[in-house]
Scaffold this motif. Structure first.
Motif, mmCIF file in Angstrom:
data_model
loop_
_atom_site.group_PDB
_atom_site.id
_atom_site.type_symbol
_atom_site.label_atom_id
_atom_site.label_comp_id
_atom_site.label_asym_id
_atom_site.label_seq_id
_atom_site.Cartn_x
_atom_site.Cartn_y
_atom_site.Cartn_z
ATOM 1 N N MET A 142 0.832 -1.208 0.000
ATOM 2 C CA MET A 142 0.000 0.000 0.000
ATOM 3 C C MET A 142 0.871 1.264 0.000
ATOM 4 N N LYS A 143 1.996 1.180 0.739
ATOM 5 C CA LYS A 143 2.860 2.370 0.860
ATOM 6 C C LYS A 143 3.678 2.565 -0.425
ATOM 7 N N LYS A 144 4.222 1.456 -0.967
ATOM 8 C CA LYS A 144 5.217 1.599 -2.035
ATOM 9 C C LYS A 144 4.734 1.139 -3.403
ATOM 10 N N LYS A 145 3.582 0.473 -3.451
ATOM 11 C CA LYS A 145 3.105 -0.127 -4.717
ATOM 12 C C LYS A 145 4.195 -1.012 -5.331
ATOM 13 N N LEU A 146 5.050 -1.604 -4.445
ATOM 14 C CA LEU A 146 6.080 -2.576 -4.868
ATOM 15 C C LEU A 146 5.911 -3.811 -3.991
ATOM 16 N N PRO A 147 6.275 -4.993 -4.482
ATOM 17 C CA PRO A 147 6.147 -6.200 -3.653
ATOM 18 C C PRO A 147 7.122 -6.190 -2.480
ATOM 19 N N PHE A 148 6.702 -6.763 -1.352
ATOM 20 C CA PHE A 148 7.586 -7.010 -0.207
ATOM 21 C C PHE A 148 8.509 -8.146 -0.641
ATOM 22 N N VAL A 149 9.824 -7.923 -0.535
ATOM 23 C CA VAL A 149 10.787 -8.913 -1.040
ATOM 24 C C VAL A 149 11.432 -9.673 0.103
ATOM 25 N N THR A 150 11.246 -10.993 0.091
ATOM 26 C CA THR A 150 11.888 -11.883 1.069
ATOM 27 C C THR A 150 12.969 -12.686 0.355
ATOM 28 N N HIS A 187 3.549 -16.224 -0.173
ATOM 29 C CA HIS A 187 3.997 -15.180 -1.111
ATOM 30 C C HIS A 187 3.230 -15.282 -2.439
ATOM 31 N N ASP A 188 2.963 -14.091 -3.032
ATOM 32 C CA ASP A 188 2.265 -14.078 -4.330
ATOM 33 C C ASP A 188 3.147 -14.660 -5.421
ATOM 34 N N SER A 189 4.483 -14.480 -5.272
ATOM 35 C CA SER A 189 5.374 -14.886 -6.375
ATOM 36 C C SER A 189 6.701 -15.393 -5.818
ATOM 37 N N ILE A 190 7.414 -16.156 -6.650
ATOM 38 C CA ILE A 190 8.711 -16.742 -6.273
ATOM 39 C C ILE A 190 9.662 -16.502 -7.442
ATOM 40 N N LEU A 191 10.927 -16.142 -7.145
ATOM 41 C CA LEU A 191 11.863 -15.783 -8.222
ATOM 42 C C LEU A 191 13.134 -16.609 -8.107
ATOM 43 N N VAL A 192 13.588 -17.140 -9.262
ATOM 44 C CA VAL A 192 14.916 -17.748 -9.342
ATOM 45 C C VAL A 192 15.582 -17.252 -10.620
ATOM 46 N N GLY A 193 16.896 -17.412 -10.674
ATOM 47 C CA GLY A 193 17.638 -17.053 -11.885
ATOM 48 C C GLY A 193 17.625 -18.237 -12.847
ATOM 49 N N VAL A 194 17.918 -17.958 -14.115
ATOM 50 C CA VAL A 194 17.853 -19.025 -15.131
ATOM 51 C C VAL A 194 18.894 -20.113 -14.832
ATOM 52 N N LYS A 213 -1.231 -22.685 -1.937
ATOM 53 C CA LYS A 213 -1.335 -21.923 -3.189
ATOM 54 C C LYS A 213 0.038 -21.863 -3.862
ATOM 55 N N ASN A 214 0.083 -22.089 -5.153
ATOM 56 C CA ASN A 214 1.344 -21.965 -5.897
ATOM 57 C C ASN A 214 1.603 -20.499 -6.234
ATOM 58 N N PRO A 215 2.772 -19.990 -5.927
ATOM 59 C CA PRO A 215 3.105 -18.605 -6.290
ATOM 60 C C PRO A 215 3.369 -18.482 -7.795
ATOM 61 N N ILE A 216 3.257 -17.268 -8.296
ATOM 62 C CA ILE A 216 3.639 -17.014 -9.700
ATOM 63 C C ILE A 216 5.155 -17.213 -9.794
ATOM 64 N N ARG A 217 5.621 -17.925 -10.791
ATOM 65 C CA ARG A 217 7.067 -18.240 -10.905
ATOM 66 C C ARG A 217 7.730 -17.193 -11.810
ATOM 67 N N LEU A 289 7.173 -11.109 -2.906
ATOM 68 C CA LEU A 289 8.058 -11.893 -3.779
ATOM 69 C C LEU A 289 9.032 -12.662 -2.897
ATOM 70 N N LEU A 290 9.133 -13.975 -3.120
ATOM 71 C CA LEU A 290 10.079 -14.825 -2.398
ATOM 72 C C LEU A 290 11.212 -15.147 -3.365
ATOM 73 N N VAL A 291 12.440 -14.717 -3.010
ATOM 74 C CA VAL A 291 13.596 -14.923 -3.902
ATOM 75 C C VAL A 291 14.376 -16.131 -3.407
ATOM 76 N N GLU A 292 14.408 -17.212 -4.223
ATOM 77 C CA GLU A 292 15.052 -18.463 -3.787
ATOM 78 C C GLU A 292 16.483 -18.572 -4.301
ATOM 79 N N GLY A 293 16.920 -17.654 -5.150
ATOM 80 C CA GLY A 293 18.328 -17.729 -5.541
ATOM 81 C C GLY A 293 18.502 -17.959 -7.026
ATOM 82 N N GLY A 294 19.687 -18.300 -7.397
ATOM 83 C CA GLY A 294 20.878 -18.669 -6.632
ATOM 84 C C GLY A 294 21.728 -17.480 -6.217
ATOM 85 N N ALA A 295 23.004 -17.751 -6.120
ATOM 86 C CA ALA A 295 23.962 -16.827 -5.499
ATOM 87 C C ALA A 295 24.043 -15.502 -6.237
ATOM 88 N N THR A 296 24.037 -15.534 -7.554
ATOM 89 C CA THR A 296 24.178 -14.251 -8.288
ATOM 90 C C THR A 296 22.906 -13.429 -8.114
#
Ligand SMILES: Nc1c(/N=C/[C@H](O)[C@H](O)[C@H](O)COP(=O)(O)O)[nH]c(=O)[nH]c1=O
Ligand SMILES: Nc1c(N[C@@H]2O[C@H](COP(=O)(O)O)[C@@H](O)[C@H]2O)[nH]c(=O)[nH]c1=O
Ligand SMILES: [Zn+2]
Length: 363
Positions: A142-150, A187-194, A213-217, A289-296
Motif C-alpha cells: 500500500m505504501k510503495k506499490k512494490l512487492p515485499f521482497v523476502t 507469497h504471491d510470487s517466487i523468483l529464481v535465476g535461469v 497456493k502456488n506462487p507465480i514463478r 516476492l520470495l527470492v530463492e536464488g541462486g547466489a548471483t
C-alpha cells in the motif's frame, strides 16, 4: 474473556488465511453479545465477503447491541464489496474494537469516523503490533506499490549451497523444507535465476500436506536461456513469467508462449535491473516476492538494496571447498564499511537446522 482475548481469536482467524487473500489483507472478526460469541469470520479471498460481513451474517439478530472485534479497521469504500462501516451501523452494534489501522488511502480513518458519528463506541489499537505483523506484505505494498521482497537462502553451516560438484539435495532437513513451502504459499510470487532453472530444474510449486497456493514463478533470464523442457515451462502448475532483456531469440519466444501459463516480459535493457522487475510486479498487483536464488540473484538483490527481509536456513553440516558455491555470489565489497548491516529478528531451531530471520537496517 476480555477485549484482548476476543481480539486474539480474531487474529488467529486472520492468521489462518495468510497467503490466500492477496492483494487484500488477511482480516479476522469476532462478534460478542453479553459475553457470548455470536459470530466469527475471516476474509477468505479478494473480491469475496469481508471478515465483518462473515461474522455479522453468522450473528444475525444477535448483532444488535453486540461488540465486534476486528483486526483491521472496517472499510468505508465500495471496492468489490459494500463498506463494512455501513453494515456495522445498519446492524446496530453497540461497540467496535479494532487492532490495526488500514493504510489504504480509500479507507484510513473514514470508516471509524462514520461509525463514531452513528453513536457507536470505537476503540482502536488493541493488540495492534500482533495484527500489523499479519499484513506486513499488504502495508508495504500500500505504501510503495512494490512487492515485499523476502530473500530465502538454504546452506550448510559454513554457508555453502552445494558441493563443489554441484550436489545440493538436500542440505537442509524436512522441517526446514516444509517451512519453505509455507513461505511459498504465503507469497504471491517466487523468483529464481535461469542458472537455477538449468541446474536444478525446480518446480517452485507449494507442496504442503494440505496443498497450498502456488506462487507465480518469476525467472530472471536476460537472454532467454530457459530450457524448453523445464518443469516451469511444461508442468502448467502455475503461471511462469520470464523476464528477459531486448536481445532474445524471437522464434524461441513464440514457441514458449504457446504454453498458456507462460508469459515473457521483454524489458528494454541489455542487463536486467532488479528495480525494473519489482516495478513491473507492482503494476501487476504482486504484493510479495520470495527470492530463492541462486547466489548471483541473491547478490544482485542485496547490491541494489531491493529486499525487505532475509530468511536463512542453516544445516549443521560442513561442506567446505573454496570452489563450492556460497550463499551470495558476485564481486562483493572491498571495505567492511560497505557491509550491509542487518537486524536479527529471530533465530529458531528447525529440526536439526536453525532459521535466522533478519531485516536490513535501513528499512
Ligand atoms: N538444496 C536446497 C534448496 N534448494 C533450493 C533450490 O531453489 C532448488 O532448486 C529448489 O528448491 C528445487 O526444489 P522444488 O522443485 O522447487 O521444490 N532449498 C532448501 O531449502 N534446502 C536445500 O537443501
Ligand atoms: N479484507 C478486508 C478489508 N480490506 C480493505 O478493503 C480493501 C479491499 O476492498 P474490496 O475490493 O471491496 O475487497 C483492501 O485494500 C483493504 O483496504 N477491509 C475490511 O473492512 N475487512 C476485510 O476483511
Ligand atoms: Zn470491509
Amino acid at each position: 474473556m476480555n477485549d484482548q482475548d476476543y481480539m486474539k481469536l480474531a487474529i488467529d482467524l486472520a492468521k489462518a488465511t495468510i497467503g490466500q487473500t492477496s492483494p487484500n489483507p488477511a482480516v479476522g472478526a469476532v462478534v460478542v453479545n453479553h459475553g457470548e460469541i455470536v459470530g466469527m469470520g475471516a476474509h477468505l479471498k479478494a473480491g469475496e465477503a469481508h471478515a465483518e460481513v462473515q461474522a455479522l451474517r453468522m450473528a444475525g439478530e444477535r448483532a444488535i447491541g453486540a461488540t465486534i472485534y476486528v483486526t483491521l479497521e472496517p472499510c468505508s469504500h465500495f471496492g468489490k464489496t459494500p463498506p463494512c462501516a455501513d453494515l456495522i451501523i445498519e446492524k446496530e452494534l453497540k461497540r467496535v474494537v479494532v487492532a490495526s489501522n488500514d493504510p489504504n488511502p480509500l479507507v484510513s480513518g473514514q470508516g471509524l469516523e462514520r461509525i463514531r458519528q452513528a453513536g457507536i463506541q470505537v476503540e482502536t489499537g488493541v493488540l495492534k503490533e500482533q495484527a500489523d505483523q499479519l499484513n506486513k506484505f499488504f502495508y508495504h505494498y500500500m505504501k510503495k506499490k512494490l512487492p515485499f521482497v523476502t530473500l530465502k537462502t538454504a546452506s550448510s553451516i559454513d554457508g555453502k549451497t552445494a558441493t563443489v560438484t554441484g550436489e545440493s539435495q538436500w542440505i537442509t532437513g524436512e522441517e526446514s523444507r516444509q517451512d519453505v513451502h509455507q513461505l511459498r504459499h504465503q507469497h504471491d510470487s517466487i523468483l529464481v535465476g535461469v542458472n537455477t532453472v538449468i541446474t536444478d530444474n525446480p518446480s517452485l510449486t507449494t507442496r504442503l500436506p494440505h496443498g497450498g497456493k502456488n506462487p507465480i514463478r518469476i525467472i530472471l533470464d536476460t537472454h532467454l536461456r530457459t530450457p524448453e523442457e523445464s518443469q516451469v515451462i511444461k508442468d502448467q502448475a502455475a503461471p511462469t513469467w520470464i523476464m528477459t532483456g531486448s536481445q532474445i531469440d524471437q522464434e524461441k519466444k513464440r514457441r514458449l508462449i504457446k504454453q498458456d501459463q507462460v508469459t515473457i516480459y521483454e524489458l528494454p535493457v541489455d542487463k536486467i535491473k532488479i528495480k525494473d522487475v519489482l516495478h513491473l510486479l507492482g503494476e501487476k498487483l504482486v504484493t510479495s516476492l520470495l527470492v530463492e536464488g541462486g547466489a548471483t540473484i541473491h547478490e544482485s538483490f542485496i547490491k541494489e538494496a531491493c529486499f525487505d527481509e532475509l530468511i536463512m536456513y542453516f544445516a549443521p553440516k560442513i561442506i567446505g571447498g573454496e570452489k563450492a558455491p556460497s550463499i551470495f555470489g558476485g564481486i562483493g565489497i572491498s571495505k567492511l564499511s560497505q557491509a550491509i548491516h542487518m537486524n536479527i529478528e529471530s533465530i529458531e531451531r528447525m529440526g536439526q537446522d536453525f532459521k535466522v530471520t533478519a531485516r536490513p537496517e535501513r528499512r
